[in-house]
Scaffold this motif. Structure first.
Motif, PDB file in Angstrom:
ATOM      1  N   GLY A  71       0.813  -1.212   0.000  1.00 21.28           N
ATOM      2  CA  GLY A  71       0.000   0.000   0.000  1.00 21.28           C
ATOM      3  C   GLY A  71       0.844   1.257   0.000  1.00 21.28           C
ATOM      4  N   GLU A  72       1.964   1.217   0.710  1.00 27.73           N
ATOM      5  CA  GLU A  72       2.878   2.359   0.719  1.00 27.73           C
ATOM      6  C   GLU A  72       3.564   2.522  -0.633  1.00 27.73           C
ATOM      7  OE1 GLU A  72       5.290   1.325   4.046  1.00 27.73           O
ATOM      8  OE2 GLU A  72       3.885   2.155   5.527  1.00 27.73           O
ATOM      9  N   MET A  73       3.841   1.405  -1.306  1.00 28.42           N
ATOM     10  CA  MET A  73       4.437   1.457  -2.628  1.00 28.42           C
ATOM     11  C   MET A  73       3.477   2.101  -3.632  1.00 28.42           C
ATOM     12  SD  MET A  73       6.103  -1.691  -4.841  1.00 28.42           S
ATOM     13  CE  MET A  73       6.613  -2.516  -3.328  1.00 28.42           C
ATOM     14  N   ASN A  79      -0.243   6.229 -10.603  1.00 29.57           N
ATOM     15  CA  ASN A  79      -0.693   7.557 -11.021  1.00 29.57           C
ATOM     16  C   ASN A  79      -2.195   7.740 -10.803  1.00 29.57           C
ATOM     17  OD1 ASN A  79       1.867   8.350 -11.853  1.00 29.57           O
ATOM     18  ND2 ASN A  79       1.563   7.611 -13.956  1.00 29.57           N
ATOM     19  N   SER A  80      -2.830   6.702 -10.281  1.00 27.21           N
ATOM     20  CA  SER A  80      -4.275   6.743 -10.057  1.00 27.21           C
ATOM     21  C   SER A  80      -4.577   7.207  -8.638  1.00 27.21           C
ATOM     22  CB  SER A  80      -4.888   5.353 -10.285  1.00 27.21           C
ATOM     23  OG  SER A  80      -6.209   5.298  -9.803  1.00 27.21           O
ATOM     24  N   ALA A  81      -5.359   8.273  -8.529  1.00 31.93           N
ATOM     25  CA  ALA A  81      -5.733   8.761  -7.201  1.00 31.93           C
ATOM     26  C   ALA A  81      -6.544   7.704  -6.454  1.00 31.93           C
ATOM     27  CB  ALA A  81      -6.536  10.056  -7.330  1.00 31.93           C
ATOM     28  N   ARG A  82      -7.343   6.951  -7.197  1.00 26.76           N
ATOM     29  CA  ARG A  82      -8.170   5.929  -6.560  1.00 26.76           C
ATOM     30  C   ARG A  82      -7.308   4.796  -6.021  1.00 26.76           C
ATOM     31  NH1 ARG A  82     -11.924   5.400  -3.287  1.00 26.76           N
ATOM     32  NH2 ARG A  82     -12.772   3.297  -3.210  1.00 26.76           N
ATOM     33  N   VAL A  83      -6.368   4.318  -6.807  1.00 27.31           N
ATOM     34  CA  VAL A  83      -5.487   3.231  -6.353  1.00 27.31           C
ATOM     35  C   VAL A  83      -4.637   3.694  -5.179  1.00 27.31           C
ATOM     36  CG1 VAL A  83      -3.555   1.745  -7.004  1.00 27.31           C
ATOM     37  CG2 VAL A  83      -5.458   2.074  -8.594  1.00 27.31           C
ATOM     38  N   ILE A  86      -6.878   3.592  -2.157  1.00 22.04           N
ATOM     39  CA  ILE A  86      -7.101   2.201  -1.752  1.00 22.04           C
ATOM     40  C   ILE A  86      -5.872   1.667  -1.027  1.00 22.04           C
ATOM     41  CG2 ILE A  86      -7.388  -0.156  -2.632  1.00 22.04           C
ATOM     42  CD1 ILE A  86      -9.090   1.055  -4.902  1.00 22.04           C
ATOM     43  N   GLY A  87      -4.690   1.922  -1.600  1.00 14.10           N
ATOM     44  CA  GLY A  87      -3.456   1.454  -0.987  1.00 14.10           C
ATOM     45  C   GLY A  87      -3.243   2.044   0.397  1.00 14.10           C
ATOM     46  N   SER A 187     -13.546  -1.634  -6.026  1.00 12.94           N
ATOM     47  CA  SER A 187     -13.968  -0.293  -6.436  1.00 12.94           C
ATOM     48  C   SER A 187     -13.000   0.340  -7.421  1.00 12.94           C
ATOM     49  CB  SER A 187     -14.104   0.614  -5.208  1.00 12.94           C
ATOM     50  OG  SER A 187     -12.827   0.967  -4.684  1.00 12.94           O
ATOM     51  N   SER A 188     -11.836  -0.287  -7.606  1.00 13.10           N
ATOM     52  CA  SER A 188     -10.858   0.236  -8.571  1.00 13.10           C
ATOM     53  C   SER A 188     -11.290  -0.010 -10.008  1.00 13.10           C
ATOM     54  CB  SER A 188      -9.498  -0.426  -8.342  1.00 13.10           C
ATOM     55  OG  SER A 188      -9.560  -1.807  -8.711  1.00 13.10           O
TER      56      SER A 188
END
Length: 265
Positions: A71-73, A79-83, A86-87, A187-188
Motif C-alpha cells: 500500500g505504501e508502494m 498515477n491513479s488517485a483511486r489506487v 485504496i493502498g 472499487s478500482s
C-alpha cells in the motif's frame, strides 16, 4: 439563537454528506446490513488452541507484513488517485489489524513471523519491477484481491469452528477487515472477475438420498415372525387411536371450560 443552531446542524450534515460522496471508503454499512457487535465476545484466551488456530493467527500477521508495504508502494508507483487511496486505506487498516493480531498472539503465546513469506516477497518484487504505473495498478489490485479471496473462506472456517475465545474474536475482526479490503479493491474497476477461481461444485455425496437396499440385501422375515409383526402393528395402531381420542377429548374439554369462564365472567 435558533437559526444559529440550525445553521450549525446543517453545516455538519453537509460536511458529512460531502465526506461520504468524495470518500466512499469512510461510509459505514448500509442501514439494513447488520454489523456484528464485538462486545458480546469474550477474549480471555480460554478454550483449546488448535494447530489451525495458530496457523490462522500467523497468516493474519503475514498478510499485514506484505500488504502494508504494498500500500505504501502504491503512493509512489501509481498515477491513479483511486489506487493510491485504496493502498493507503488498506495499509493503515492493516496496521490496526496487525496490532490486534500481535495482542492475541501474546495472550496465546504464539510466535509470529517478522517478514513476509517467499510468495509474498515475490509479489512485492513484481510490484517493484512494474514497468509503468498502469502495470503496477493491475499487479497491485490483482495480487491483493486474489490473496483476500483465499483468506476469506479460511477466516469463516476458523470463526465457525475454533474453541478458543481470543481466536474467535480475532477471526470476527479479521472478517470485517477482509470484506472491507475486497470491496475497496473491487472499487478500482481493475478486478478481472472472470479470472477469479470458481467455487467448487457442491458435494453430491452430501445431498444424495439414502440408498435403498436391494431385495437380496434385505433380511428376510421368517414365517414365525410374521404374526408377531402383525400383532405389533395392530397394537401400535390401537395405542395411537386411544392416545388421539384422549388428546382430542382433553382439548375439547379445555375449550368448553374456557368458553364457560369467558361467557360467565
Amino acid at each position: 439563537m435558533v437559526k444559529s443552531v440550525w445553521r450549525r446542524l446543517w453545516s455538519v450534515a453537509v460536511l458529512s454528506a460531502t465526506l461520504i460522496v468524495f470518500s466512499p471508503d469512510m461510509a459505514r454499512a448500509a442501514a439494513d446490513v447488520p454489523v456484528p457487535p464485538e462486545n458480546l465476545l469474550s477474549d480471555q484466551g480460554e478454550g483449546d488452541l488448535s494447530d489451525a488456530d495458530i496457523d490462522f493467527v500467523t497468516k493474519v500477521r503475514l498478510a499485514g507484513l506484505w500488504e502494508i508495504p504494498a500500500g505504501e508502494m502504491a503512493q509512489e508507483k501509481s498515477n491513479s488517485a483511486r489506487v493510491k487511496r485504496i493502498g493507503r486505506n488498506i495499509a493503515d487498516q492493516h496496521k490496526v489489524l496487525d496490532e490486534l493480531t500481535r495482542n492475541a498472539a501474546k495472550k496465546l503465546d504464539i510466535d509470529l513471523p517478522n517478514e513476509p513469506n517467499k510468495d509474498q516477497k515475490g509479489w512485492l518484487n513484481e510490484m517493484e519491477e512494474a514497468e509503468s504505473a498502469k502495470d503496477f495498478d493491475e499487479i497491485y489490485i490483482d495480487r491483493l484481491r486474489a490473496a483476500h479471496g483465499k483468506i476469506f473462506p479460511a477466516v469463516a472456517t476458523i470463526r465457525a469452528s475454533t474453541r478458543n475465545d481470543t481466536v474467535r474474536k480475532l477471526a470476527q475482526q479479521a472478517n470485517q477487515f477482509v470484506m472491507t479490503h475486497m470491496t475497496l479493491l473491487e472499487s478500482s474497476a481493475l478486478v478481472d472477475f472472470e479470472a477469479l477461481p470458481t467455487a467448487p461444485a457442491p458435494n453430491a455425496a452430501t445431498s444424495a438420498p439414502a440408498r435403498v437396499l436391494s431385495s437380496a440385501e434385505q433380511a428376510p422375515a421368517s414365517e414365525t415372525n410374521v404374526p408377531l409383526i402383525l400383532a405389533a402393528l395392530a397394537g401400535g395402531l390401537a395405542a395411537g387411536a386411544f392416545a388421539t381420542r384422549q388428546i382430542v377429548g382433553n382439548r375439547r374439554g379445555g375449550y368448553r371450560n374456557r368458553r364457560t369462564r369467558y361467557y360467565n365472567g
